[in-house]
Design a protein around this motif. Structure first.
Motif, mmCIF file in Angstrom:
data_model
loop_
_atom_site.group_PDB
_atom_site.id
_atom_site.type_symbol
_atom_site.label_atom_id
_atom_site.label_comp_id
_atom_site.label_asym_id
_atom_site.label_seq_id
_atom_site.Cartn_x
_atom_site.Cartn_y
_atom_site.Cartn_z
ATOM 1 N N SER A 55 4.187 11.074 5.615
ATOM 2 C CA SER A 55 2.752 11.358 5.028
ATOM 3 C C SER A 55 2.621 12.806 5.044
ATOM 4 O O SER A 55 3.532 13.508 5.597
ATOM 5 N N GLU A 84 -7.362 13.640 1.867
ATOM 6 C CA GLU A 84 -8.100 12.613 0.748
ATOM 7 C C GLU A 84 -8.539 11.353 1.544
ATOM 8 O O GLU A 84 -9.667 11.035 1.443
ATOM 9 N N VAL A 85 -7.517 10.920 2.498
ATOM 10 C CA VAL A 85 -8.075 9.797 3.096
ATOM 11 C C VAL A 85 -9.330 9.768 4.114
ATOM 12 O O VAL A 85 -10.043 9.111 4.214
ATOM 13 N N GLU A 93 2.224 6.881 2.083
ATOM 14 C CA GLU A 93 1.646 8.085 2.441
ATOM 15 C C GLU A 93 0.470 7.689 3.091
ATOM 16 O O GLU A 93 -0.222 8.418 4.045
ATOM 17 N N THR A 94 -0.143 6.947 2.060
ATOM 18 C CA THR A 94 -1.949 6.469 2.402
ATOM 19 C C THR A 94 -1.919 5.680 3.785
ATOM 20 O O THR A 94 -2.873 5.912 4.579
ATOM 21 N N LYS A 95 -1.037 4.877 3.707
ATOM 22 C CA LYS A 95 -1.114 4.007 5.023
ATOM 23 C C LYS A 95 -0.893 4.757 6.360
ATOM 24 O O LYS A 95 -1.559 4.498 7.156
ATOM 25 N N THR A 115 -2.520 14.332 1.457
ATOM 26 C CA THR A 115 -3.067 12.887 1.613
ATOM 27 C C THR A 115 -3.936 12.509 2.826
ATOM 28 O O THR A 115 -4.980 11.826 2.521
ATOM 29 N N ALA A 148 -1.181 7.802 7.013
ATOM 30 C CA ALA A 148 -2.379 8.820 7.032
ATOM 31 C C ALA A 148 -3.444 8.002 7.650
ATOM 32 O O ALA A 148 -4.408 8.418 8.777
ATOM 33 N N LYS A 149 -3.943 6.701 7.271
ATOM 34 C CA LYS A 149 -4.882 5.837 7.870
ATOM 35 C C LYS A 149 -4.500 5.596 9.295
ATOM 36 O O LYS A 149 -5.469 5.450 10.188
ATOM 37 N N GLU A 200 -12.408 9.885 1.848
ATOM 38 C CA GLU A 200 -12.607 8.700 1.361
ATOM 39 C C GLU A 200 -13.431 7.730 2.270
ATOM 40 O O GLU A 200 -14.307 6.943 2.019
ATOM 41 N N GLU A 206 0.768 -1.196 0.010
ATOM 42 C CA GLU A 206 -0.082 -0.022 -0.031
ATOM 43 C C GLU A 206 1.017 1.345 -0.009
ATOM 44 O O GLU A 206 2.046 1.229 0.581
ATOM 45 N N ASN A 207 0.495 2.369 -0.760
ATOM 46 C CA ASN A 207 1.223 3.588 -0.577
ATOM 47 C C ASN A 207 1.538 4.032 0.785
ATOM 48 O O ASN A 207 0.581 3.940 1.387
#
Length: 304
Positions: A247, A254-255, A77-79, A251, A81-82, A258, A74-75
Motif C-alpha cells: 500500500s 483516500e481510505v 492497496e486499499t485492503k 491510498t 490501508a484499511k 472515505e 478487494e484492491n
C-alpha cells in the motif's frame, strides 16, 4: 444405562454408560452390527441437533482461505490501508511532528510493527507479500529481511513460500564472526529484500548494496508501505532495484477520508505535505493538518 452380556467372548456382565466395548457401541448386538455396520455416524449424516441448531463447535473459526479470497476480491492497496488504520498503525501528531530516520519532520508516522500483534492483519500482510514476490520476482531463491523491522515479515513470508531466509544488520557485529548478513547466503543466489516501510529509500538501498557485495543477485524489494516520495523513486532507480509495496500514502489518505478517519480539509493538507516532501521543498506549517481537522482525534492515531 445399558447392560451388555458377551458370553461368547468369555466376558462378564458389564455396566457402563456411553462407552464402547470390544470396538462396538453398547446396546448393539453382533447381528445388528453385521446388518447396519458399526454404530458410528457416517460421513454426510447430520444429527437432529445439528439440523436444528447447526454445528456446536468452531462456528466462528478463522478461515484463512476465505480471508485470502476476500483480499483478492478487494484492491490489495486499499485492503492493506484499511488494515493499518484498523489497528492504529497510522499515527498523526500535528502539534509535535515525528522525526523520520532521514531527518524529515512529519505529522504522520506508520508503525508496521503493530501488524505482528494482530493475527488477521498479519495474515493479510504476509500473504500479500508472498503474492507480490510470486508475481514480480518468481525466481526468488532466498528472502532477506532488513534489520530489524523487516526480519519477522521476511521469516513468515519465507515460510509461506517455502524459501530460506536471513537478514542484514545495520552494521557488522564487533564480536564472534562479525557478520553483517545473518543466515546462509551463497554467491549467485537470487534474493528478494523484505522491508516494512519505504520513505526516502536510503536504508533499504544500503541493504541491497551489502547483499550485492556478498555476491547475491538482488531481484528487488517488497515492502508493506511506501510514502511514494519522489526522492525514494529516484534513489531506487539509480540503484537499479525495483520496489513493490502493498500500500502507499495516497491510498491511505483516500481510505482515511472515505471512512471518516479524517476530514476533507486534512486530506488536502496531507497530500500537499507529501508533495512538499517529494519536491524537496521546506515544509510549510500551513500544510500540516490542525488537530481539529483530524476528526477530533488530537495527537492520536488516525483511528475512530
Amino acid at each position: 444405562m445399558v447392560f451388555v452380556k458377551e458370553k461368547k467372548e468369555g466376558r462378564s456382565w458389564r455396566k457402563r454408560r456411553g462407552t464402547v466395548l470390544g470396538g462396538r457401541k453398547e446396546g448393539r448386538s453382533l447381528k445388528e452390527e453385521k446388518r447396519d455396520g458399526p454404530g458410528r455416524r457416517k460421513r454426510g449424516t447430520v444429527l437432529e441437533e445439528e439440523k436444528r441448531d447447526g454445528p456446536t463447535k468452531n462456528k466462528k473459526r478463522y478461515n484463512p482461505q476465505k480471508r485470502k479470497e476476500t483480499i483478492i476480491m478487494e484492491n490489495l492497496e486499499t485492503k492493506i490501508a484499511k488494515d493499518l488504520l484498523s489497528i492504529e498503525a497510522i499515527f498523526l501528531k500535528p502539534d509535535d511532528p515525528f522525526t523520520w530516520a532521514s531527518g524529515i519532520k512529519s505529522p504522520i508516522y506508520c508503525d508496521n510493527r503493530l501488524t505482528l500483534t494482530s493475527p488477521m492483519v498479519r495474515n493479510d500482510v504476509e500473504e500479500g507479500l508472498a503474492s507480490l514476490i510470486q508475481e514480480n520476482f518468481p525466481g526468488a531463491e532466498v528472502l532477506m529481511g532488513t534489520s530489524t523491522a523487516g526480519i519477522a515479515h521476511a521469516a513468515i513470508t519465507a515460510d509461506i513460500l517455502g524459501l530460506p531466509m536471513g537478514y542484514v544488520r545495520g552494521s557488522s557485529k564487533d564480536h564472534g564472526r562479525k557478520n553483517q548478513i545473518e543466515g546462509r547466503l551463497i554467491k549467485g543466489q537470487k534474493v528478494v529484500v523484505v522491508e516494512d516501510l519505504i520513505s526516502t529509500g536510503g536504508s533499504v538501498i544500503e541493504v541491497v548494496n551489502v547483499l550485492r557485495e556478498a555476491g547475491a543477485i538482488v531481484l528487488g524489494i517488497v515492502s508493506i508501505f511506501t510514502y511514494n516520495m519522489e526522492k525514494s523513486v529516484k534513489a531506487l532507480s539509480e540503484a537499479k532495484v525495483k520496489n513493490v509495496s502493498l500500500s502507499n500514502f495516497d491510498t491511505m489518505v483516500e481510505v482515511a477520508a472515505e471512512q471518516g478517519y479524517i476530514k476533507p480539509e486534512a486530506k488536502e493538507k496531507l497530500i500537499k505535505f507529501c508533495q512538499g516532501i517529494q519536491k524537496g521543498s521546506p515544509i510549510d506549517s500551513n500544510v500540516i493538518p490542525e488537530p481539529g481537522e483530524m476528526g477530533g482525534y488530537e495527537d492520536k492515531v488516525i483511528m475512530a
